[in-house]
Design a protein around this motif. Sequence first.
Motif, PDB file in Angstrom:
ATOM      1  N   LEU A 207       9.039   0.589  -8.109  1.00 42.18           N
ATOM      2  CA  LEU A 207       9.189  -0.783  -7.639  1.00 42.18           C
ATOM      3  C   LEU A 207       8.359  -1.618  -8.985  1.00 42.18           C
ATOM      4  O   LEU A 207       9.093  -2.574  -9.455  1.00 42.18           O
ATOM      5  CB  LEU A 207       8.398  -0.971  -6.571  1.00 42.18           C
ATOM      6  CG  LEU A 207       8.367  -2.512  -5.942  1.00 42.18           C
ATOM      7  CD1 LEU A 207       9.846  -2.886  -5.533  1.00 42.18           C
ATOM      8  CD2 LEU A 207       7.327  -2.588  -4.724  1.00 42.18           C
ATOM      9  N   ILE A 208       7.176  -1.188  -9.160  1.00 45.43           N
ATOM     10  CA  ILE A 208       6.695  -1.773 -10.431  1.00 45.43           C
ATOM     11  C   ILE A 208       7.602  -1.838 -11.516  1.00 45.43           C
ATOM     12  O   ILE A 208       7.579  -2.527 -12.281  1.00 45.43           O
ATOM     13  CB  ILE A 208       5.363  -1.258 -10.863  1.00 45.43           C
ATOM     14  CG1 ILE A 208       4.343  -1.451  -9.425  1.00 45.43           C
ATOM     15  CG2 ILE A 208       4.509  -1.818 -11.939  1.00 45.43           C
ATOM     16  CD1 ILE A 208       2.956  -0.735  -9.454  1.00 45.43           C
ATOM     17  N   ALA A 209       8.076  -0.664 -11.963  1.00 44.73           N
ATOM     18  CA  ALA A 209       8.820  -0.248 -13.043  1.00 44.73           C
ATOM     19  C   ALA A 209      10.158  -1.206 -12.927  1.00 44.73           C
ATOM     20  O   ALA A 209      10.646  -1.736 -14.078  1.00 44.73           O
ATOM     21  CB  ALA A 209       9.362   1.260 -13.330  1.00 44.73           C
TER      22      ALA A 209
ATOM     23  N   LYS B 271       2.591  -8.487   1.591  1.00 37.93           N
ATOM     24  CA  LYS B 271       1.976  -7.493   0.370  1.00 37.93           C
ATOM     25  C   LYS B 271       1.742  -6.237   1.151  1.00 37.93           C
ATOM     26  O   LYS B 271       2.035  -4.984   0.571  1.00 37.93           O
ATOM     27  CB  LYS B 271       1.302  -8.177  -0.454  1.00 37.93           C
ATOM     28  CG  LYS B 271       1.036  -7.377  -1.763  1.00 37.93           C
ATOM     29  CD  LYS B 271       0.058  -8.211  -2.563  1.00 37.93           C
ATOM     30  CE  LYS B 271      -1.553  -8.020  -1.963  1.00 37.93           C
ATOM     31  NZ  LYS B 271      -2.447  -8.318  -3.161  1.00 37.93           N
ATOM     32  N   ASN B 272       0.670  -6.470   1.982  1.00 36.82           N
ATOM     33  CA  ASN B 272      -0.163  -5.247   2.686  1.00 36.82           C
ATOM     34  C   ASN B 272       0.878  -4.257   3.418  1.00 36.82           C
ATOM     35  O   ASN B 272       1.154  -3.196   3.128  1.00 36.82           O
ATOM     36  CB  ASN B 272      -1.085  -5.493   3.452  1.00 36.82           C
ATOM     37  CG  ASN B 272      -2.361  -6.061   2.366  1.00 36.82           C
ATOM     38  OD1 ASN B 272      -2.449  -5.713   1.413  1.00 36.82           O
ATOM     39  ND2 ASN B 272      -3.125  -6.842   3.191  1.00 36.82           N
ATOM     40  N   LEU B 273       1.836  -4.884   4.114  1.00 35.29           N
ATOM     41  CA  LEU B 273       2.869  -4.367   4.798  1.00 35.29           C
ATOM     42  C   LEU B 273       3.917  -3.473   4.160  1.00 35.29           C
ATOM     43  O   LEU B 273       4.174  -2.403   4.018  1.00 35.29           O
ATOM     44  CB  LEU B 273       3.675  -5.131   5.523  1.00 35.29           C
ATOM     45  CG  LEU B 273       4.753  -4.721   6.623  1.00 35.29           C
ATOM     46  CD1 LEU B 273       4.318  -3.851   7.771  1.00 35.29           C
ATOM     47  CD2 LEU B 273       5.775  -5.707   7.058  1.00 35.29           C
ATOM     48  N   ILE B 274       4.387  -4.222   3.117  1.00 35.83           N
ATOM     49  CA  ILE B 274       5.233  -3.497   2.105  1.00 35.83           C
ATOM     50  C   ILE B 274       4.567  -2.483   1.198  1.00 35.83           C
ATOM     51  O   ILE B 274       4.922  -1.092   1.074  1.00 35.83           O
ATOM     52  CB  ILE B 274       5.805  -4.432   1.344  1.00 35.83           C
ATOM     53  CG1 ILE B 274       6.883  -5.356   1.922  1.00 35.83           C
ATOM     54  CG2 ILE B 274       6.689  -3.855   0.151  1.00 35.83           C
ATOM     55  CD1 ILE B 274       7.433  -6.543   1.252  1.00 35.83           C
ATOM     56  N   TRP B 275       3.083  -2.751   0.685  1.00 34.96           N
ATOM     57  CA  TRP B 275       2.651  -1.595  -0.056  1.00 34.96           C
ATOM     58  C   TRP B 275       2.171  -0.532   0.554  1.00 34.96           C
ATOM     59  O   TRP B 275       2.420   0.485   0.145  1.00 34.96           O
ATOM     60  CB  TRP B 275       1.644  -2.582  -0.894  1.00 34.96           C
ATOM     61  CG  TRP B 275       1.223  -1.916  -2.009  1.00 34.96           C
ATOM     62  CD1 TRP B 275      -0.186  -1.065  -2.443  1.00 34.96           C
ATOM     63  CD2 TRP B 275       1.640  -1.841  -3.315  1.00 34.96           C
ATOM     64  NE1 TRP B 275      -0.338  -0.854  -3.738  1.00 34.96           N
ATOM     65  CE2 TRP B 275       0.930  -1.099  -4.255  1.00 34.96           C
ATOM     66  CE3 TRP B 275       3.060  -2.349  -3.656  1.00 34.96           C
ATOM     67  CZ2 TRP B 275       1.580  -0.801  -5.535  1.00 34.96           C
ATOM     68  CZ3 TRP B 275       3.401  -1.953  -4.905  1.00 34.96           C
ATOM     69  CH2 TRP B 275       2.520  -1.163  -5.739  1.00 34.96           C
ATOM     70  N   GLU B 276       1.818  -0.601   1.971  1.00 31.21           N
ATOM     71  CA  GLU B 276       1.187   0.546   2.676  1.00 31.21           C
ATOM     72  C   GLU B 276       2.540   1.313   3.057  1.00 31.21           C
ATOM     73  O   GLU B 276       2.339   2.524   3.383  1.00 31.21           O
ATOM     74  CB  GLU B 276       0.444  -0.144   3.952  1.00 31.21           C
ATOM     75  CG  GLU B 276      -0.979  -0.622   3.399  1.00 31.21           C
ATOM     76  CD  GLU B 276      -1.481  -1.233   4.659  1.00 31.21           C
ATOM     77  OE1 GLU B 276      -1.077  -1.077   5.599  1.00 31.21           O
ATOM     78  OE2 GLU B 276      -2.662  -1.593   4.339  1.00 31.21           O
ATOM     79  N   SER B 277       3.680   0.781   3.413  1.00 31.11           N
ATOM     80  CA  SER B 277       4.757   1.538   3.677  1.00 31.11           C
ATOM     81  C   SER B 277       5.240   2.316   2.637  1.00 31.11           C
ATOM     82  O   SER B 277       6.290   3.377   2.826  1.00 31.11           O
ATOM     83  CB  SER B 277       5.841   0.825   4.334  1.00 31.11           C
ATOM     84  OG  SER B 277       6.337  -0.293   3.503  1.00 31.11           O
ATOM     85  N   LEU B 278       4.925   2.174   1.251  1.00 34.59           N
ATOM     86  CA  LEU B 278       5.699   2.800   0.340  1.00 34.59           C
ATOM     87  C   LEU B 278       4.996   3.998  -0.197  1.00 34.59           C
ATOM     88  O   LEU B 278       3.617   3.918  -0.115  1.00 34.59           O
ATOM     89  CB  LEU B 278       5.919   1.903  -0.955  1.00 34.59           C
ATOM     90  CG  LEU B 278       6.619   0.623  -0.989  1.00 34.59           C
ATOM     91  CD1 LEU B 278       6.605  -0.210  -2.128  1.00 34.59           C
ATOM     92  CD2 LEU B 278       8.312   1.190  -0.661  1.00 34.59           C
TER      93      LEU B 278
END
Length: 104
Positions: A67-69, A52-59
Amino acid sequence: MDFLTFKSFISTEALIIFYYLGAVIMPVGIWLLFSWLLRKYKLLDAAYENGKNLIWESLKSKQKTKLIAFFIISFLFMELFWRMLFEFLIAYMQMRDALLQTLL
């Protein structure tokens, strides 16, 4: 016994119960199960947090919003499909009952 041998169809009330089980209880149940699994298995929790942290920080923030939408819209479409599926099944049962009454 006719229900078990498929000589009679499932009732509309049973379909409505299964609709609510799938539309409300299943998503909440899956979320609770996932939360329980993360608390019980620390390795799974660590893998989840790292991913989660890897993906969230790269966006970027705009990508995060998209992504949330995307996930919200996907969930709403799944709920809509579930509703339409059960409306079709209930309509089928009602048409079948009406046709059987006209034949009798």
